[in-house]
Design a protein around this motif. Structure first.
Motif, mmCIF file in Angstrom:
data_model
loop_
_atom_site.group_PDB
_atom_site.id
_atom_site.type_symbol
_atom_site.label_atom_id
_atom_site.label_comp_id
_atom_site.label_asym_id
_atom_site.label_seq_id
_atom_site.Cartn_x
_atom_site.Cartn_y
_atom_site.Cartn_z
ATOM 1 N N LYS A 133 0.835 -1.208 0.000
ATOM 2 C CA LYS A 133 0.000 0.000 0.000
ATOM 3 C C LYS A 133 0.869 1.258 0.000
ATOM 4 N N ASN A 134 1.871 1.292 0.855
ATOM 5 C CA ASN A 134 2.721 2.486 0.960
ATOM 6 C C ASN A 134 3.526 2.734 -0.304
ATOM 7 N N SER A 135 3.837 1.662 -1.030
ATOM 8 C CA SER A 135 4.603 1.800 -2.270
ATOM 9 C C SER A 135 3.730 2.239 -3.443
ATOM 10 N N GLY A 136 2.421 2.184 -3.262
ATOM 11 C CA GLY A 136 1.508 2.534 -4.339
ATOM 12 C C GLY A 136 1.236 1.396 -5.303
ATOM 13 N N LYS A 137 1.763 0.210 -5.006
ATOM 14 C CA LYS A 137 1.561 -0.930 -5.899
ATOM 15 C C LYS A 137 0.136 -1.486 -5.810
ATOM 16 N N VAL A 138 -0.486 -1.355 -4.632
ATOM 17 C CA VAL A 138 -1.853 -1.839 -4.425
ATOM 18 C C VAL A 138 -2.633 -0.776 -3.664
ATOM 19 N N ARG A 139 -3.854 -0.499 -4.121
ATOM 20 C CA ARG A 139 -4.652 0.555 -3.486
ATOM 21 C C ARG A 139 -5.557 0.022 -2.369
ATOM 22 N N PHE A 140 -6.161 -1.130 -2.604
ATOM 23 C CA PHE A 140 -7.085 -1.708 -1.622
ATOM 24 C C PHE A 140 -6.801 -3.199 -1.479
ATOM 25 N N PHE A 141 -7.290 -3.770 -0.366
ATOM 26 C CA PHE A 141 -7.052 -5.186 -0.095
ATOM 27 C C PHE A 141 -8.341 -5.870 0.359
ATOM 28 N N GLY A 142 -8.405 -7.154 0.089
ATOM 29 C CA GLY A 142 -9.542 -7.951 0.524
ATOM 30 C C GLY A 142 -9.119 -9.402 0.669
ATOM 31 N N VAL A 143 -10.110 -10.259 0.809
ATOM 32 C CA VAL A 143 -9.863 -11.685 0.997
ATOM 33 C C VAL A 143 -10.809 -12.476 0.111
ATOM 34 N N SER A 144 -10.574 -13.750 0.042
ATOM 35 C CA SER A 144 -11.460 -14.640 -0.701
ATOM 36 C C SER A 144 -11.593 -15.939 0.086
ATOM 37 N N TYR A 149 -14.492 -14.836 11.265
ATOM 38 C CA TYR A 149 -13.483 -14.923 12.312
ATOM 39 C C TYR A 149 -12.080 -14.746 11.731
ATOM 40 N N GLN A 150 -11.845 -15.321 10.572
ATOM 41 C CA GLN A 150 -10.558 -15.142 9.904
ATOM 42 C C GLN A 150 -10.375 -13.680 9.496
ATOM 43 N N MET A 151 -11.465 -13.067 9.018
ATOM 44 C CA MET A 151 -11.389 -11.656 8.631
ATOM 45 C C MET A 151 -11.138 -10.756 9.847
ATOM 46 N N GLU A 152 -11.853 -11.001 10.931
ATOM 47 C CA GLU A 152 -11.670 -10.201 12.143
ATOM 48 C C GLU A 152 -10.236 -10.297 12.651
ATOM 49 N N TRP A 153 -9.696 -11.512 12.632
ATOM 50 C CA TRP A 153 -8.344 -11.751 13.122
ATOM 51 C C TRP A 153 -7.323 -10.989 12.272
ATOM 52 N N LEU A 154 -7.464 -11.088 10.950
ATOM 53 C CA LEU A 154 -6.546 -10.376 10.065
ATOM 54 C C LEU A 154 -6.730 -8.868 10.181
ATOM 55 N N GLN A 155 -7.983 -8.422 10.223
ATOM 56 C CA GLN A 155 -8.252 -6.978 10.298
ATOM 57 C C GLN A 155 -7.645 -6.354 11.550
ATOM 58 N N SER A 156 -7.533 -7.123 12.628
ATOM 59 C CA SER A 156 -6.991 -6.592 13.882
ATOM 60 C C SER A 156 -5.538 -6.157 13.750
ATOM 61 N N ALA A 157 -4.838 -6.659 12.721
ATOM 62 C CA ALA A 157 -3.428 -6.309 12.534
ATOM 63 C C ALA A 157 -3.237 -5.210 11.495
ATOM 64 N N LEU A 158 -4.323 -4.763 10.859
ATOM 65 C CA LEU A 158 -4.223 -3.801 9.764
ATOM 66 C C LEU A 158 -4.699 -2.407 10.175
ATOM 67 N N GLY A 215 -22.621 -15.701 10.624
ATOM 68 C CA GLY A 215 -22.319 -14.289 10.800
ATOM 69 C C GLY A 215 -21.394 -13.692 9.766
ATOM 70 N N THR A 216 -20.925 -14.471 8.806
ATOM 71 C CA THR A 216 -19.979 -13.932 7.822
ATOM 72 C C THR A 216 -20.621 -12.833 6.978
ATOM 73 N N LEU A 217 -21.836 -13.082 6.482
ATOM 74 C CA LEU A 217 -22.511 -12.060 5.689
ATOM 75 C C LEU A 217 -22.799 -10.823 6.522
ATOM 76 N N GLN A 218 -23.229 -11.043 7.753
ATOM 77 C CA GLN A 218 -23.560 -9.909 8.615
ATOM 78 C C GLN A 218 -22.313 -9.094 8.963
ATOM 79 N N TYR A 219 -21.201 -9.775 9.192
ATOM 80 C CA TYR A 219 -19.943 -9.072 9.465
ATOM 81 C C TYR A 219 -19.568 -8.188 8.280
ATOM 82 N N CYS A 220 -19.675 -8.740 7.086
ATOM 83 C CA CYS A 220 -19.322 -7.969 5.893
ATOM 84 C C CYS A 220 -20.244 -6.771 5.722
#
Length: 303
Positions: free
Chosen positions: A134-145, A150-159, A194-199
């Motif tokens: 992100k800081n280098s400008g190579k990628v503007r946004f990020f997501g998951v697939s 729970y996996q999203m919450e865990w990862l988001q806590s570090a970002l 809760g995955t849909l609701q979290y999103c």
């Protein structure tokens, strides 16, 4: 527009002129129909999907500013030397991001998704990689697939920046995302509750891959399929006649009727079928029609 069908086969054959022309045609058809998001992955046709798309970008200098390019990384296809695996290590993410940029002939990716959950994911290491990109400008946004809440919450806590998309398999033939909600205290669903609701709560765009069920309800031979599939296909055809639209439009309109604001990722490279899919934006199914399709596809009444 899902670009997995570009670039030829999943082999090491070189890209042919016909495949470059196919990419031009698909891109032009999408833009004419109002589609401007193109979804890639580093593994699609072993990198050739991105490579052929990048050739089009090289030939058309004004195109890059008209489109939103998304790609994915994290799947390592096995060979004689390594077993197939998922890899979210910092070095691998950075390496794959650079490879994606090179194949696409672009200086930046609008959005990079982590393709499938890595069992050995170190969220601090992932955060370092994504922050560098992100800081280098190579990628503007990020997501998951293919991640649950729970996996999203865990990862988001570090970002320090939000995950903006989650791409999941959602369709009339893949219903666990709905069944987990209506079957609370009845059955155990493989889809994390809760995955849909979290999103929705965190304004994460839900993208649906496999949304057309590989033509199961839109024209494929289903003579050997279950009665529920046959009945659903028949009702899809009836609704298509009622709305004077394509069967593809009905199937996608069913997904888009959900309040989560699901964004279908279509994979066809057929121009007429791309146009047929876009008709979904003009259709809003009634509550009765939506539920009838759902119950038919489930093959059993709601609890």
């Amino acid at each position: 527009m899902g670009c997995m069908g570009l670039g030829g086969g999943w082999d090491n054959n070189p890209i042919a002129t016909a495949q470059i022309q196919q990419a031009h045609t698909v891109i032009d058809t999408c833009l004419e129909q109002g589609i401007n998001l193109f979804d890639h992955a580093d593994i699609y046709t072993l990198g050739k999907a991105e490579q052929v798309f990048g050739q089009v970008l090289a030939e058309r200098g004004d195109l890059r500013q008209q489109i939103f390019i998304q790609s994915k990384c994290g799947i390592r296809i096995g060979n004689d030397d390594i077993v197939g695996q998922y890899d979210f290590s910092k070095n691998y993410i950075l390496q794959q991001a650079d490879s994606i940029l090179a194949r696409l002939n672009t200086d930046y990716i609008d959005c990079l998704l982590l393709h499938r959950p890595d069992c050995l994911m170190d969220i601090d290491e992932v955060a370092q990689a994504l922050t560098e990109l992100k800081n280098s400008g190579k990628v503007r946004f990020f997501g998951v697939s293919n991640m649950d809440r729970y996996q999203m919450e865990w990862l988001q806590s570090a970002l320090d920046f939000p995950l903006v998309a989650n791409q999941l398999e959602l369709s009339l033939s893949k219903l666990d995302w709905l069944n987990q909600g209506v079957e609370v205290n009845v059955n155990t669903s493989p889809f994390a509750s809760g995955t849909l609701q979290y999103c929705q709560q965190h304004k994460v765009q839900i993208q649906a891959w496999g949304c057309l069920s590989q033509g199961l309800f839109t024209g494929r031979d289903i003579s050997q399929q279950s009665l529920s599939v046959q009945n659903t296909a028949l009702y899809v055809a009836q609704l298509a006649t009622l709305y004077q639209a394509s069967k593809e439009a009905i199937v996608l309109a069913w997904l888009m009727r959900h309040p989560a604001g699901i964004q279908p990722v279509i994979g066809t490279t057929n121009p007429s079928r791309i146009a047929a899919c876009v008709e979904a934006t003009q259709i809003e199914l009634s509550r009765e029609e939506w539920y009838k399709l759902y119950v038919m596809a489930r093959g059993q009444a709601l609890p």
